[in-house]
Design an enzyme around this catalytic site. Structure first.
Site, mmCIF file in Angstrom:
data_model
loop_
_atom_site.group_PDB
_atom_site.id
_atom_site.type_symbol
_atom_site.label_atom_id
_atom_site.label_comp_id
_atom_site.label_asym_id
_atom_site.label_seq_id
_atom_site.Cartn_x
_atom_site.Cartn_y
_atom_site.Cartn_z
ATOM 1 C CE LYS A 1 58.306 33.859 32.848
ATOM 2 N NZ LYS A 1 57.333 33.650 31.838
ATOM 3 C CG ASP B 1 47.881 32.166 28.358
ATOM 4 O OD1 ASP B 1 48.920 32.541 27.788
ATOM 5 O OD2 ASP B 1 46.943 32.940 28.628
ATOM 6 N N GLY B 2 50.829 31.018 28.882
ATOM 7 C CA GLY B 2 52.011 31.298 29.687
ATOM 8 C C GLY B 2 51.629 31.981 30.987
ATOM 9 C CB ALA B 3 52.002 32.026 34.161
ATOM 10 C CE LYS C 1 47.633 34.168 31.478
ATOM 11 N NZ LYS C 1 48.777 34.305 30.563
ATOM 12 C CD GLU D 1 47.278 36.186 28.193
ATOM 13 O OE1 GLU D 1 48.231 35.925 27.454
ATOM 14 O OE2 GLU D 1 47.433 36.737 29.307
HETATM 15 C C1 5RP Z 1 50.668 37.733 28.131
HETATM 16 C C2 5RP Z 1 50.961 36.802 29.233
HETATM 17 C C3 5RP Z 1 52.045 35.816 29.006
HETATM 18 O O1 5RP Z 1 51.483 34.548 29.027
HETATM 19 C C4 5RP Z 1 53.064 35.968 30.090
HETATM 20 O O2 5RP Z 1 53.545 37.293 30.042
HETATM 21 C C5 5RP Z 1 54.221 34.986 29.917
HETATM 22 O O3 5RP Z 1 54.905 35.276 28.742
HETATM 23 P P1 5RP Z 1 56.213 34.503 28.311
HETATM 24 O O4 5RP Z 1 55.824 33.098 28.058
HETATM 25 O O5 5RP Z 1 56.658 35.246 27.075
HETATM 26 O O6 5RP Z 1 57.232 34.630 29.422
HETATM 27 O O7 5RP Z 1 50.349 36.793 30.273
HETATM 28 O O8 5RP Z 1 49.692 38.644 28.506
#
Ligand code: 5RP
Length: 225
Positions: free
Chosen positions: A120, A80-82, A93, A102
């Protein structure tokens, strides 16, 4: 954008045949999902668990077989992203609004890998507005409760109307920069009626794949002694 692509694609290397994989949401894990899709075309066999409607659509377009969280008996790995990551691999997140699904998927997962570009990485969490998912009924009461705690919040809007999550909840974005003890803040937010979930993901990630302009670096959670 390059850092996101490098990190997202690299993280797909950690997916192994036969795994059940939590599929996060956002513009970085997008590259992971695309890469997993390519690997599936070349024979990889996995099952994905999407964390949002947007990810479900993307994964379907990439021909990734999926099950819903309620139909999975385990999750091997979630990627997942953050929005922010501190040196202890705690994070914020929910910038994309998918924090509830998530967090449910991440907590059910044997391992969690975050993908992000180097922007980040922070020394201390809180510059990024902390998303808090609330039920629409009484959300203003929650805002007042936050204010009594010294926390200013803003109702997230989309096209001039309250932004709605996949569960039809609203999101309050909190200025948490001066909130002090982030563990205590997380526990306090957990205790407030009307708050469904918050975007503090503390002690959840095992590893972060960080994309720089030309390379990736790997951060791992320090083992507890
Ligand atoms: C979605 C999230 C995303 O993982 C977080 O916002 C990071 O997004 P990106 O990779 O587009 O910068 O938590 O709810």
């Amino acid at each position: 954008m390059n850092g996101k692509k490098l990190a997202g694609e690299k993280a797909a290397d950690f997916v192994e045949d036969g795994m059940t994989v939590g599929l996060g949401t956002g513009s970085t894990v997008y590259f992971t999902i695309k890469k997993i899709g390519e690997r599936i075309q070349n024979g990889l066999c996995i099952t994905g668990i999407p964390t949002s409607e947007a990810t479900k659509e993307l994964a379907a377009a990439c021909h990734i077989p999926m099950v819903a969280l309620n139909d999975a008996d385990h999750i091997d790995l979630t990627i997942d992203g953050a929005d922010e990551i501190d040196p202890g691999l705690n994070g914020i997140k929910g910038g994309g609004g998918a924090l509830l699904f998530e967090k449910l998927v991440a907590k059910a997962s044997g391992r969690n890998i975050w993908v992000a570009d180097e922007s980040k990485l922070v020394k201390k969490l809180g510059a990024f507005p902390l998303p808090v998912e609330v039920i629409p009924f009484g959300y203003k009461m929650v805002m007042k409760e936050l204010e009594r705690k010294g926390l200013q919040s803003t109702l997230r809007l989309k096209d001039g109307r309250p932004y709605e999550t996949d569960s039809k909840h609203y999101i309050l974005d909190i200025k948490a920069g001066n909130a002090g003890d982030i563990q205590a803040l997380g526990a306090w937010l957990d205790s407030i009626s009307g708050i469904v979930e918050h975007g503090l993901f503390l002690g959840i990630a095992d590893m972060a794949v960080i994309g720089h302009e030309q390379h990736v670096s790997i951060l791992k959670k320090e083992p507890l002694c």
